[in-house]
Design a protein around this motif. Structure first.
Motif, PDB file in Angstrom:
ATOM      1  N   THR A  65       0.973  -1.208   0.012  1.00 52.51           N
ATOM      2  CA  THR A  65       0.110  -0.080   0.016  1.00 52.51           C
ATOM      3  C   THR A  65       0.903   1.289  -0.068  1.00 52.51           C
ATOM      4  O   THR A  65       2.085   0.839   0.059  1.00 52.51           O
ATOM      5  CB  THR A  65      -0.883   0.035   1.217  1.00 52.51           C
ATOM      6  OG1 THR A  65      -0.115   0.289   2.307  1.00 52.51           O
ATOM      7  CG2 THR A  65      -1.713  -1.279   1.370  1.00 52.51           C
ATOM      8  N   ASN A  66       0.377   2.233   0.017  1.00 47.71           N
ATOM      9  CA  ASN A  66       1.101   3.694   0.041  1.00 47.71           C
ATOM     10  C   ASN A  66       1.973   3.877   1.270  1.00 47.71           C
ATOM     11  O   ASN A  66       3.221   4.354   1.355  1.00 47.71           O
ATOM     12  CB  ASN A  66       0.295   4.857   0.024  1.00 47.71           C
ATOM     13  CG  ASN A  66      -0.209   4.882  -1.557  1.00 47.71           C
ATOM     14  OD1 ASN A  66       0.360   4.489  -2.396  1.00 47.71           O
ATOM     15  ND2 ASN A  66      -1.250   5.712  -1.742  1.00 47.71           N
ATOM     16  N   ASP A  67       1.687   3.291   2.369  1.00 45.63           N
ATOM     17  CA  ASP A  67       2.446   3.484   3.590  1.00 45.63           C
ATOM     18  C   ASP A  67       2.859   2.196   4.250  1.00 45.63           C
ATOM     19  O   ASP A  67       3.159   1.947   5.401  1.00 45.63           O
ATOM     20  CB  ASP A  67       1.543   3.977   4.527  1.00 45.63           C
ATOM     21  CG  ASP A  67       0.360   3.605   4.997  1.00 45.63           C
ATOM     22  OD1 ASP A  67      -0.238   2.622   4.611  1.00 45.63           O
ATOM     23  OD2 ASP A  67      -0.140   4.326   6.155  1.00 45.63           O
ATOM     24  N   GLU A  68       2.604   0.696   3.566  1.00 48.70           N
ATOM     25  CA  GLU A  68       2.930  -0.247   4.090  1.00 48.70           C
ATOM     26  C   GLU A  68       3.881  -1.115   3.408  1.00 48.70           C
ATOM     27  O   GLU A  68       3.328  -1.517   2.003  1.00 48.70           O
ATOM     28  CB  GLU A  68       1.504  -1.168   4.433  1.00 48.70           C
ATOM     29  CG  GLU A  68       1.677  -2.038   5.350  1.00 48.70           C
ATOM     30  CD  GLU A  68       0.302  -2.753   5.851  1.00 48.70           C
ATOM     31  OE1 GLU A  68       0.035  -3.910   5.375  1.00 48.70           O
ATOM     32  OE2 GLU A  68      -0.661  -2.032   6.392  1.00 48.70           O
ATOM     33  N   LEU A  69       4.814  -1.502   3.626  1.00 46.67           N
ATOM     34  CA  LEU A  69       5.980  -2.187   3.001  1.00 46.67           C
ATOM     35  C   LEU A  69       5.822  -3.924   3.182  1.00 46.67           C
ATOM     36  O   LEU A  69       6.284  -4.639   2.460  1.00 46.67           O
ATOM     37  CB  LEU A  69       7.118  -1.877   3.489  1.00 46.67           C
ATOM     38  CG  LEU A  69       8.468  -2.288   2.493  1.00 46.67           C
ATOM     39  CD1 LEU A  69       8.392  -1.509   1.238  1.00 46.67           C
ATOM     40  CD2 LEU A  69       9.812  -1.631   3.220  1.00 46.67           C
ATOM     41  N   ARG A  70       5.483  -4.144   4.386  1.00 44.36           N
ATOM     42  CA  ARG A  70       5.336  -5.324   5.002  1.00 44.36           C
ATOM     43  C   ARG A  70       6.511  -6.402   4.726  1.00 44.36           C
ATOM     44  O   ARG A  70       6.291  -7.664   4.295  1.00 44.36           O
ATOM     45  CB  ARG A  70       4.017  -6.364   4.203  1.00 44.36           C
ATOM     46  CG  ARG A  70       2.737  -5.784   4.583  1.00 44.36           C
ATOM     47  CD  ARG A  70       1.689  -6.710   4.097  1.00 44.36           C
ATOM     48  NE  ARG A  70       0.545  -6.082   4.170  1.00 44.36           N
ATOM     49  CZ  ARG A  70      -0.892  -6.223   3.482  1.00 44.36           C
ATOM     50  NH1 ARG A  70      -0.605  -7.216   2.623  1.00 44.36           N
ATOM     51  NH2 ARG A  70      -1.571  -5.269   3.636  1.00 44.36           N
ATOM     52  N   PRO A  71       7.738  -5.975   5.264  1.00 42.74           N
ATOM     53  CA  PRO A  71       9.047  -6.594   5.269  1.00 42.74           C
ATOM     54  C   PRO A  71       8.999  -8.047   5.561  1.00 42.74           C
ATOM     55  O   PRO A  71       9.615  -9.013   5.289  1.00 42.74           O
ATOM     56  CB  PRO A  71       9.835  -5.848   5.683  1.00 42.74           C
ATOM     57  CG  PRO A  71       9.308  -4.648   6.606  1.00 42.74           C
ATOM     58  CD  PRO A  71       7.945  -4.769   5.981  1.00 42.74           C
ATOM     59  N   GLN A  72       8.524  -8.371   6.817  1.00 35.76           N
ATOM     60  CA  GLN A  72       8.273  -9.560   7.387  1.00 35.76           C
ATOM     61  C   GLN A  72       7.054 -10.475   7.038  1.00 35.76           C
ATOM     62  O   GLN A  72       6.948 -11.516   7.471  1.00 35.76           O
ATOM     63  CB  GLN A  72       8.076  -9.480   8.957  1.00 35.76           C
ATOM     64  CG  GLN A  72       9.220  -8.935   9.815  1.00 35.76           C
ATOM     65  CD  GLN A  72       9.267  -7.327   9.757  1.00 35.76           C
ATOM     66  OE1 GLN A  72       8.126  -6.753   9.973  1.00 35.76           O
ATOM     67  NE2 GLN A  72      10.356  -6.817   9.891  1.00 35.76           N
ATOM     68  N   GLY A  73       6.300  -9.859   6.311  1.00 36.50           N
ATOM     69  CA  GLY A  73       5.204 -10.779   5.478  1.00 36.50           C
ATOM     70  C   GLY A  73       5.726 -11.757   4.622  1.00 36.50           C
ATOM     71  O   GLY A  73       6.910 -11.388   3.727  1.00 36.50           O
ATOM     72  N   ASN A  74       5.227 -12.986   4.344  1.00 33.28           N
ATOM     73  CA  ASN A  74       5.509 -14.054   3.524  1.00 33.28           C
ATOM     74  C   ASN A  74       5.192 -13.565   1.928  1.00 33.28           C
ATOM     75  O   ASN A  74       4.089 -12.889   1.713  1.00 33.28           O
ATOM     76  CB  ASN A  74       4.625 -15.110   3.557  1.00 33.28           C
ATOM     77  CG  ASN A  74       5.131 -15.867   4.981  1.00 33.28           C
ATOM     78  OD1 ASN A  74       6.355 -15.539   5.525  1.00 33.28           O
ATOM     79  ND2 ASN A  74       4.202 -16.768   5.355  1.00 33.28           N
ATOM     80  N   ALA A  75       6.152 -13.652   1.334  1.00 29.78           N
ATOM     81  CA  ALA A  75       6.090 -13.164  -0.364  1.00 29.78           C
ATOM     82  C   ALA A  75       5.168 -14.185  -1.032  1.00 29.78           C
ATOM     83  O   ALA A  75       5.410 -15.480  -0.979  1.00 29.78           O
ATOM     84  CB  ALA A  75       7.457 -13.113  -0.996  1.00 29.78           C
ATOM     85  N   THR A  76       4.231 -13.749  -1.655  1.00 27.51           N
ATOM     86  CA  THR A  76       3.554 -14.746  -2.571  1.00 27.51           C
ATOM     87  C   THR A  76       4.181 -15.218  -3.833  1.00 27.51           C
ATOM     88  O   THR A  76       5.041 -14.583  -4.021  1.00 27.51           O
ATOM     89  CB  THR A  76       2.049 -13.848  -2.841  1.00 27.51           C
ATOM     90  OG1 THR A  76       2.530 -12.940  -3.808  1.00 27.51           O
ATOM     91  CG2 THR A  76       1.339 -13.260  -1.547  1.00 27.51           C
ATOM     92  N   ARG A  77       3.614 -16.037  -4.231  1.00 30.92           N
ATOM     93  CA  ARG A  77       4.178 -16.703  -5.358  1.00 30.92           C
ATOM     94  C   ARG A  77       4.112 -15.542  -6.748  1.00 30.92           C
ATOM     95  O   ARG A  77       5.309 -15.213  -7.309  1.00 30.92           O
ATOM     96  CB  ARG A  77       3.282 -17.781  -6.170  1.00 30.92           C
ATOM     97  CG  ARG A  77       3.700 -18.946  -5.178  1.00 30.92           C
ATOM     98  CD  ARG A  77       2.561 -20.195  -5.762  1.00 30.92           C
ATOM     99  NE  ARG A  77       2.721 -20.526  -6.947  1.00 30.92           N
ATOM    100  CZ  ARG A  77       3.173 -21.693  -7.405  1.00 30.92           C
ATOM    101  NH1 ARG A  77       3.621 -22.665  -6.512  1.00 30.92           N
ATOM    102  NH2 ARG A  77       3.163 -22.069  -8.562  1.00 30.92           N
TER     103      ARG A  77
END
Length: 90
Positions: A65-77
């Motif tokens: 999103t414009n203000d969310e990077l989600r570095p610890q989120g799992n990367a989707t395929r």
């Protein structure tokens, strides 16, 4: 982490950034680019700050999103495919 290889574990976005940056450095590419991540409300882990700054600066990873990077989120395929395509085109 903690000495485990975990080949079947999901990969986070910051782990993917670290793998790509390390590979680029191994190949002798310039990995000095850094982006300002202060606009994101979530920040990478301390160990992954420079790799995420590099990946964002290189245009490999962008915010979900414009203000969310989600570095610890799992990367989707789909995210992995897009990031690898960008990496190969650079």
């Amino acid at each position: 982490g903690d000495g485990n290889f975990s080949p079947n574990a999901a990969i986070t976005r910051e782990q993917l950034a670290a793998m790509l940056m390390n590979y680029a450095a191994y190949k002798g590419e310039d990995v000095s680019a850094r982006a300002d991540l202060s606009a994101y409300t979530d920040q990478p882990s301390a160990w992954a700050t420079e790799t995420m700054q590099w990946a964002v600066a290189e245009g490999l990873i962008s915010g979900v999103t414009n203000d969310e990077l989600r570095p610890q989120g799992n990367a989707t395929r789909a995210q992995v495919a897009a990031i690898l395509q960008r990496f190969l085109e650079a």
